[in-house]
Design a protein around this motif. Sequence first.
Motif, PDB file in Angstrom:
ATOM      1  N   ARG A   1     -35.204 -47.649  19.708  1.00 55.34           N
ATOM      2  CA  ARG A   1     -35.276 -47.792  18.250  1.00 55.34           C
ATOM      3  C   ARG A   1     -35.979 -46.595  17.615  1.00 55.34           C
ATOM      4  NH1 ARG A   1     -37.099 -54.168  18.304  1.00 55.34           N
ATOM      5  NH2 ARG A   1     -34.998 -55.061  18.642  1.00 55.34           N
ATOM      6  N   VAL A   2     -36.993 -46.083  18.304  1.00 58.27           N
ATOM      7  CA  VAL A   2     -37.690 -44.895  17.809  1.00 58.27           C
ATOM      8  C   VAL A   2     -36.716 -43.724  17.695  1.00 58.27           C
ATOM      9  CG1 VAL A   2     -39.369 -43.105  18.425  1.00 58.27           C
ATOM     10  CG2 VAL A   2     -39.995 -45.523  18.605  1.00 58.27           C
ATOM     11  N   MET A   3     -35.948 -43.497  18.754  1.00 58.59           N
ATOM     12  CA  MET A   3     -35.007 -42.374  18.753  1.00 58.59           C
ATOM     13  C   MET A   3     -33.970 -42.526  17.641  1.00 58.59           C
ATOM     14  SD  MET A   3     -36.300 -40.649  21.243  1.00 58.59           S
ATOM     15  CE  MET A   3     -35.230 -39.500  22.102  1.00 58.59           C
ATOM     16  N   GLU A   4     -33.521 -43.775  17.433  1.00 58.55           N
ATOM     17  CA  GLU A   4     -32.527 -44.040  16.392  1.00 58.55           C
ATOM     18  C   GLU A   4     -33.113 -43.809  15.003  1.00 58.55           C
ATOM     19  OE1 GLU A   4     -29.743 -47.734  14.714  1.00 58.55           O
ATOM     20  OE2 GLU A   4     -30.912 -47.972  16.564  1.00 58.55           O
ATOM     21  N   LYS A   5     -34.300 -44.362  14.756  1.00 57.45           N
ATOM     22  CA  LYS A   5     -34.908 -44.241  13.424  1.00 57.45           C
ATOM     23  C   LYS A   5     -35.338 -42.804  13.115  1.00 57.45           C
ATOM     24  CE  LYS A   5     -36.593 -49.010  12.977  1.00 57.45           C
ATOM     25  NZ  LYS A   5     -37.775 -49.881  12.775  1.00 57.45           N
ATOM     26  N   MET A   6     -35.753 -42.076  14.142  1.00 56.95           N
ATOM     27  CA  MET A   6     -36.165 -40.689  13.933  1.00 56.95           C
ATOM     28  C   MET A   6     -34.977 -39.742  13.896  1.00 56.95           C
ATOM     29  SD  MET A   6     -39.429 -40.914  13.531  1.00 56.95           S
ATOM     30  CE  MET A   6     -40.011 -39.224  13.649  1.00 56.95           C
ATOM     31  N   GLY A   7     -33.789 -40.261  14.242  1.00 53.58           N
ATOM     32  CA  GLY A   7     -32.574 -39.455  14.156  1.00 53.58           C
ATOM     33  C   GLY A   7     -32.481 -38.369  15.204  1.00 53.58           C
ATOM     34  N   VAL A   8     -32.993 -38.661  16.426  1.00 48.40           N
ATOM     35  CA  VAL A   8     -32.956 -37.673  17.503  1.00 48.40           C
ATOM     36  C   VAL A   8     -32.299 -38.291  18.734  1.00 48.40           C
ATOM     37  CG1 VAL A   8     -34.995 -36.451  16.683  1.00 48.40           C
ATOM     38  CG2 VAL A   8     -35.264 -38.338  18.302  1.00 48.40           C
ATOM     39  N   ARG A   9     -31.896 -37.419  19.660  1.00 44.46           N
ATOM     40  CA  ARG A   9     -31.219 -37.878  20.880  1.00 44.46           C
ATOM     41  C   ARG A   9     -32.044 -37.634  22.141  1.00 44.46           C
ATOM     42  NH1 ARG A   9     -25.071 -35.512  19.982  1.00 44.46           N
ATOM     43  NH2 ARG A   9     -24.647 -36.535  17.975  1.00 44.46           N
ATOM     44  N   SER A  10     -33.067 -36.815  22.037  1.00 45.84           N
ATOM     45  CA  SER A  10     -33.845 -36.477  23.230  1.00 45.84           C
ATOM     46  C   SER A  10     -35.313 -36.359  22.871  1.00 45.84           C
ATOM     47  CB  SER A  10     -33.354 -35.161  23.838  1.00 45.84           C
ATOM     48  OG  SER A  10     -33.652 -34.081  22.958  1.00 45.84           O
ATOM     49  N   VAL A  11     -36.148 -36.387  23.905  1.00 45.68           N
ATOM     50  CA  VAL A  11     -37.590 -36.209  23.696  1.00 45.68           C
ATOM     51  C   VAL A  11     -37.870 -34.820  23.141  1.00 45.68           C
ATOM     52  CG1 VAL A  11     -39.836 -36.086  24.841  1.00 45.68           C
ATOM     53  CG2 VAL A  11     -38.200 -37.862  25.499  1.00 45.68           C
ATOM     54  N   ALA A  12     -37.125 -33.832  23.615  1.00 41.96           N
ATOM     55  CA  ALA A  12     -37.318 -32.463  23.124  1.00 41.96           C
ATOM     56  C   ALA A  12     -37.061 -32.390  21.623  1.00 41.96           C
ATOM     57  CB  ALA A  12     -36.391 -31.504  23.864  1.00 41.96           C
ATOM     58  N   GLU A  13     -36.019 -33.071  21.144  1.00 41.32           N
ATOM     59  CA  GLU A  13     -35.725 -33.095  19.709  1.00 41.32           C
ATOM     60  C   GLU A  13     -36.822 -33.828  18.953  1.00 41.32           C
ATOM     61  OE1 GLU A  13     -31.871 -34.481  18.566  1.00 41.32           O
ATOM     62  OE2 GLU A  13     -30.847 -33.340  20.104  1.00 41.32           O
ATOM     63  N   LEU A  14     -37.334 -34.900  19.552  1.00 42.19           N
ATOM     64  CA  LEU A  14     -38.405 -35.668  18.905  1.00 42.19           C
ATOM     65  C   LEU A  14     -39.650 -34.806  18.741  1.00 42.19           C
ATOM     66  CD1 LEU A  14     -39.397 -38.426  17.847  1.00 42.19           C
ATOM     67  CD2 LEU A  14     -40.154 -38.931  20.182  1.00 42.19           C
ATOM     68  N   VAL A  15     -40.023 -34.086  19.795  1.00 42.80           N
ATOM     69  CA  VAL A  15     -41.195 -33.209  19.728  1.00 42.80           C
ATOM     70  C   VAL A  15     -40.986 -32.114  18.692  1.00 42.80           C
ATOM     71  CG1 VAL A  15     -42.551 -31.511  21.019  1.00 42.80           C
ATOM     72  CG2 VAL A  15     -41.900 -33.668  22.104  1.00 42.80           C
ATOM     73  N   SER A  16     -39.778 -31.543  18.658  1.00 45.66           N
ATOM     74  CA  SER A  16     -39.471 -30.486  17.692  1.00 45.66           C
ATOM     75  C   SER A  16     -39.551 -31.013  16.270  1.00 45.66           C
ATOM     76  CB  SER A  16     -38.073 -29.918  17.970  1.00 45.66           C
ATOM     77  OG  SER A  16     -37.723 -28.941  17.020  1.00 45.66           O
ATOM     78  N   LEU A  17     -39.044 -32.220  16.043  1.00 48.89           N
ATOM     79  CA  LEU A  17     -39.068 -32.817  14.707  1.00 48.89           C
ATOM     80  C   LEU A  17     -40.492 -33.086  14.256  1.00 48.89           C
ATOM     81  CD1 LEU A  17     -37.661 -34.202  12.265  1.00 48.89           C
ATOM     82  CD2 LEU A  17     -37.658 -36.306  13.611  1.00 48.89           C
ATOM     83  N   CYS A  18     -41.295 -33.648  15.144  1.00 51.44           N
ATOM     84  CA  CYS A  18     -42.652 -34.050  14.769  1.00 51.44           C
ATOM     85  C   CYS A  18     -43.577 -32.856  14.606  1.00 51.44           C
ATOM     86  CB  CYS A  18     -43.216 -35.005  15.819  1.00 51.44           C
ATOM     87  SG  CYS A  18     -42.386 -36.610  15.850  1.00 51.44           S
TER      88      CYS A  18
END
Length: 217
Positions: free
Chosen positions: A181-198
């Motif tokens: 759900r975190v990945m979906e709500k943050m609009g990312v597909r990978s942990v690397a994208e999540l780190v880059s976004l944040c």
Amino acid sequence: MSPSDLTVFVIDDDAAIRSSMERLIRSVGWRVESFASADAFLERLPVAGTCCLLLDVQLPGTTGVALQDLMCEQEWELPVVFLTGQGDVPTCAASMKKGAVDFLLKPVDDELLIGALRRGLERDVARREREAHRHGLQAHLDSLSPRERQVMDGVLCGRLNKQIASDMEISEKTVKVHRGRVMEKMGVRSVAELVSLCGADLVARASAAKRESAPAD
């Protein structure tokens, strides 16, 4: 962004200088507004859109230096290029320390001035992009439930699902559900994208919070 979307505010008590600057700035395609004093500019606030100030040091009433001080106090992040006929090293050094883009002396070469103003406008574009990113990121973060935020913080710290499950005292399967759900709500597909976004700042805060919550040895 079109040049006509960019605005330079000229603040100078010399009418001839204002007229000359207006012609030069318009020749590049930028919008321009001019003021005979800093007080007149303050009355015009607020400003919208990407902009830069071309500011004289010595002005009637509120001086250019005082205006920059006020902008710093109020956290108005408007790029400033100083253009003055009465500059000195201490004033130049102080203005640059406070974030001025450049400190130029009259008479100034047209290309040198346009280059300084262009850097100021580019700085404002970058600032607005950062603000838009922060607002978008905050909207994503606000959509997370408290549990989802905890899971995300664990992910940002590099924790495995089983470690996050242990930290939160929930099952690993539940962690996987929250993580999805975190990945979906943050609009990312990978942990690397999540780190880059944040960004580094949010990742660092998550790591610090994890360290503070860890039991002492």
